[in-house]
Every structure is written in C-alpha cells, then in structure tokens.
Motif scaffolding. Structure first.
Motif, PDB file in Angstrom:
ATOM      1  N   LEU A   1       0.837  -1.199   0.000  1.00  0.00           N
ATOM      2  CA  LEU A   1       0.000   0.000   0.000  1.00  0.00           C
ATOM      3  C   LEU A   1       0.871   1.248   0.000  1.00  0.00           C
ATOM      4  N   GLY A   2       1.936   1.226   0.798  1.00  0.00           N
ATOM      5  CA  GLY A   2       2.831   2.369   0.824  1.00  0.00           C
ATOM      6  C   GLY A   2       3.506   2.616  -0.513  1.00  0.00           C
TER       7      GLY A   2
ATOM      8  N   GLY B   1       5.582  10.539  10.251  1.00  0.00           N
ATOM      9  CA  GLY B   1       4.153  10.753  10.398  1.00  0.00           C
ATOM     10  C   GLY B   1       3.379   9.535  10.851  1.00  0.00           C
ATOM     11  N   VAL B   2       4.086   8.517  11.361  1.00  0.00           N
ATOM     12  CA  VAL B   2       3.449   7.319  11.918  1.00  0.00           C
ATOM     13  C   VAL B   2       3.471   7.455  13.439  1.00  0.00           C
TER      14      VAL B   2
ATOM     15  N   SER C   1      -0.504   3.077  10.815  1.00  0.00           N
ATOM     16  CA  SER C   1      -0.762   4.038   9.727  1.00  0.00           C
ATOM     17  C   SER C   1      -1.570   3.474   8.574  1.00  0.00           C
ATOM     18  N   PHE C   2      -2.370   2.434   8.820  1.00  0.00           N
ATOM     19  CA  PHE C   2      -3.327   1.987   7.810  1.00  0.00           C
ATOM     20  C   PHE C   2      -4.497   2.963   7.778  1.00  0.00           C
ATOM     21  N   PRO C   3      -4.998   3.287   6.591  1.00  0.00           N
ATOM     22  CA  PRO C   3      -6.183   4.151   6.514  1.00  0.00           C
ATOM     23  C   PRO C   3      -7.413   3.419   7.048  1.00  0.00           C
TER      24      PRO C   3
ATOM     25  N   VAL D   1       2.564   4.394   5.672  1.00  0.00           N
ATOM     26  CA  VAL D   1       3.015   5.781   5.520  1.00  0.00           C
ATOM     27  C   VAL D   1       4.540   5.861   5.447  1.00  0.00           C
ATOM     28  N   MET D   2       5.238   5.097   6.273  1.00  0.00           N
ATOM     29  CA  MET D   2       6.696   5.102   6.194  1.00  0.00           C
ATOM     30  C   MET D   2       7.160   4.564   4.841  1.00  0.00           C
ATOM     31  N   MET D   3       6.516   3.496   4.358  1.00  0.00           N
ATOM     32  CA  MET D   3       6.896   2.919   3.077  1.00  0.00           C
ATOM     33  C   MET D   3       6.572   3.868   1.932  1.00  0.00           C
ATOM     34  N   TRP D   4       5.521   4.664   2.079  1.00  0.00           N
ATOM     35  CA  TRP D   4       5.176   5.652   1.046  1.00  0.00           C
ATOM     36  C   TRP D   4       6.322   6.640   0.865  1.00  0.00           C
TER      37      TRP D   4
END
Length: 347
Positions: free
Chosen positions: A18-19, A165-166, A282-284, A308-311
């Motif tokens: 997902l990220g 941001g996590v 940080s999953f939506p 989010v970190m992987m994004w």
C-alpha cells in the motif's frame, strides 16, 4: 511517467505494498498515488492473503516463496519484501536468537535467488533492528554481501517510523539495492517530516473503544501486575502526547506483565482495538480487516510495514527516474550507510 512494475514477497496483509503504490488518506493527509504497480504478490499465510485480496485490485497468491518458479514470474522492475524477522529480533529470546542459522532466517536467500536470475532495477528489503546485531554481528554483513554478489549496489539505514508521520516508535532496517550506479547516485533516504506533521497516540485513539468492556483487563490481571510493577517495570502505559511503543504480532494476547504497550482510561487498563492498532501502524480507516477473526487481524497488523513510512521510501525511489529532486521543506535525516566489500568482512 510509466509505472514501475513491482513483485512483492512476504507481503502479509499489504502494508508495504500500500505504501509503495500510494493513493490513500490517513489522518486527514492524502498520500498521493506513486508511479508503481504491484504485478505479483506472494505470502504463505492464507489469512493475511484474504485481507490483502479484500483491499487490492491485484491479488496475492498463497505460496511458500521456496515454491516460486522464477521463470513463471511476470516482468517486474522492483522486488520488495520484509523477509521473516523472528530469527533476528532482539526480543526473540525463547528460543534464543538463531539468525540465519534458523530456517526462517534463511528465507532471504529466496529473495537473492530471484534477484540473481531476474535482475530488476531496484529492490527494497525490510527487517527489524535486531538483524544488525544477530549472530554476534555476523548475520547482517552476510546478508548484505549476498545482495551485493547478486549484482547490486546496496545501502541500508535504520528508520524510525515516527519520523515520517506514523504514531509509533517502530525502528526498522530498510535495505535498498540498485542494479545501476546512476540510480544509486540519485537516491536519498526520505527526509523526516516537519515536527508539526508528526503524529502521536492521541491522534488515533477511538473514543468508542473507551467504552468497550472486552478491551479492558480484569481486576485480577491488574492486581498481579501492580504487585510486581516497581521491580519489573510492567504495565507499560502509553502517553497520548507521544508516539506509541512498537506493537507486535501478538496483540491479541497482550499482557500487563510484559513489555506490550497498553492504555489507561481513568484508572482502568485496556488493550488497543484492532482498528486502533491499524491506525497506530498508519493503515487508513478504509482498509478492510474484518473478513478474518480479530486474533488474525491483530497478527496481520502487528507484522505489517507501516504504509506511511513505506510511502516516503517509495517517493524517494521514484526520484531516481526523474532528472532532479523536488523542493522540500522537510527536516534532513542522518546520512545513509553505504555497504562495500571492506565493511563486509565476516572474520
């Protein structure tokens, strides 16, 4: 920009994937779609796979990575995977840390085998902090050397999820490999987000969960913890004003007499709900978990890579295929560690 095709190993419920692809909203911020698409995903856990397939257009295959026929994989430009980390975890004391001598610790060789044969442009591997010191420090140099001998320039860095941001103090080693030196020279690990954009536990706690009696510990459990709390540092209550401590795969069996993070409502102790745990990772909220039991949800969530970190990592990687870096007002991070043969001597 033409999308980079990605093959995902050990994908779990899909946090890393997902990220990479982006296109989701978390705590009011839009994480835009990245120029990557997953074309192949594999995991050996049928429950994680069910969660994954409820959330992605592309479908995950239930398969042991050792059973992959490399020639049957579709064309791909990047290989990603958080290879099993139990063997390298600092907290895995029973049985003792076995590192690459354990069968699970050997599974990264399957990733190397695919890299050797298919030679994608990039790879990203994720693991726990403990991998750096496993086997008296011998495991990690051996792993890096295997990646290098597969034909890649390799860098690694220990990232703290809360810097991106996590709302979690989760430290993970992110290894990135480049087949082309040109890509390596363009790459930088993601910059830390501004302090104003960082998240804390209070951002993700759900008020309705404070009234769910199934989440609260019994009086007996609390009394037992209080009897030993002073000398054993138990009952790790999290502050709403800070990121949460690292959550793990055994969230369903969280104990007050362990190092597990817990929460207090008034003078009562409770565990996190599965949705709160997903938010901590940080999953939506749009991500679906409820097709499997709550115990399975907790396990999948605890094992996941924070999207989010992987994004942010994927965002840095896509700069390799652009001519210049974008402007940023983020806070710079520590320099990257570049691996070379001199550093990798085992003896």
């Amino acid at each position: 920009m033409e999308k980079i095709k990605v093959a995902s190993l050990f994908c779990g419920c899909g946090g890393m994937d997902l990220g990479v692809i982006g296109g989701f909203s978390y705590l009011g911020k839009e994480y835009v779609e990245n120029p990557f698409e997953i074309v192949y995903a594999v995991d050996n856990d049928e429950y994680c796979t069910k969660i994954y397939n409820d959330n992605f257009r592309h479908k995950c295959i239930v398969k042991d990575v050792r059973d992959i026929v490399v020639d049957d994989m579709p064309q791909f430009d990047m290989l990603i995977g958080g290879f099993p980390c139990q063997s390298f975890s600092i907290s895995a004391q029973n049985p003792p840390r076995l590192g690459y001598k354990d069968e699970r610790g050997m599974l990264f060789f399957e990733m190397v085998k695919i890299l050797r044969k298919r030679q994608p442009r990039f790879f990203v591997a994720e693991n726990v902090k403990g991998i750096l010191s496993a086997n008296k420090g011998k495991a990690f140099p051996m792993i890096i050397n295997e990646f290098m001998e597969a034909g890649y320039t390799v860098v690694h860095k220990l990232l703290l999820a809360s810097d991106y941001g996590v709302p979690q103090k989760r430290e993970r080693v992110i290894i990135v490999g480049f087949r082309n030196k040109e890509d390596f020279y363009k790459f930088h690990y993601p910059l830390k987000v501004k302090t104003s954009e960082r998240k804390v536990l209070g951002n993700v706690i759900m008020e309705e969960c404070n009234h769910d009696e199934s989440l609260f510990f019994s009086e007996k459990a609390v009394a037992g913890m209080l009897a030993v709390r002073e000398k054993m540092n138990k009952g790790r209550v999290m502050s709403l004003t800070e990121p949460c401590n690292t959550i793990s795969a055994h969230l369903a069996k969280v104990s007050l007499n362990s190092t597990d993070p817990v929460f207090m409502v008034g003078d009562r102790y409770r565990r996190f709900s599965s949705r709160e745990a997903a938010r901590i990772q940080s999953f939506p909220d749009s991500f679906i978990f409820d097709s499997v039991s709550q115990n399975r949800q907790y396990k999948a969530i605890g094992n996941a890579v924070p999207p989010v970190m992987m994004w942010h990592i994927a965002k840095s990687l896509q700069f390799c295929i652009k001519s210049s870096y974008p402007e940023t007002n983020a806070i710079d991070s520590k320099p990257v560690t570049v691996c070379n043969p001199v550093q990798l001597s085992l003896f």
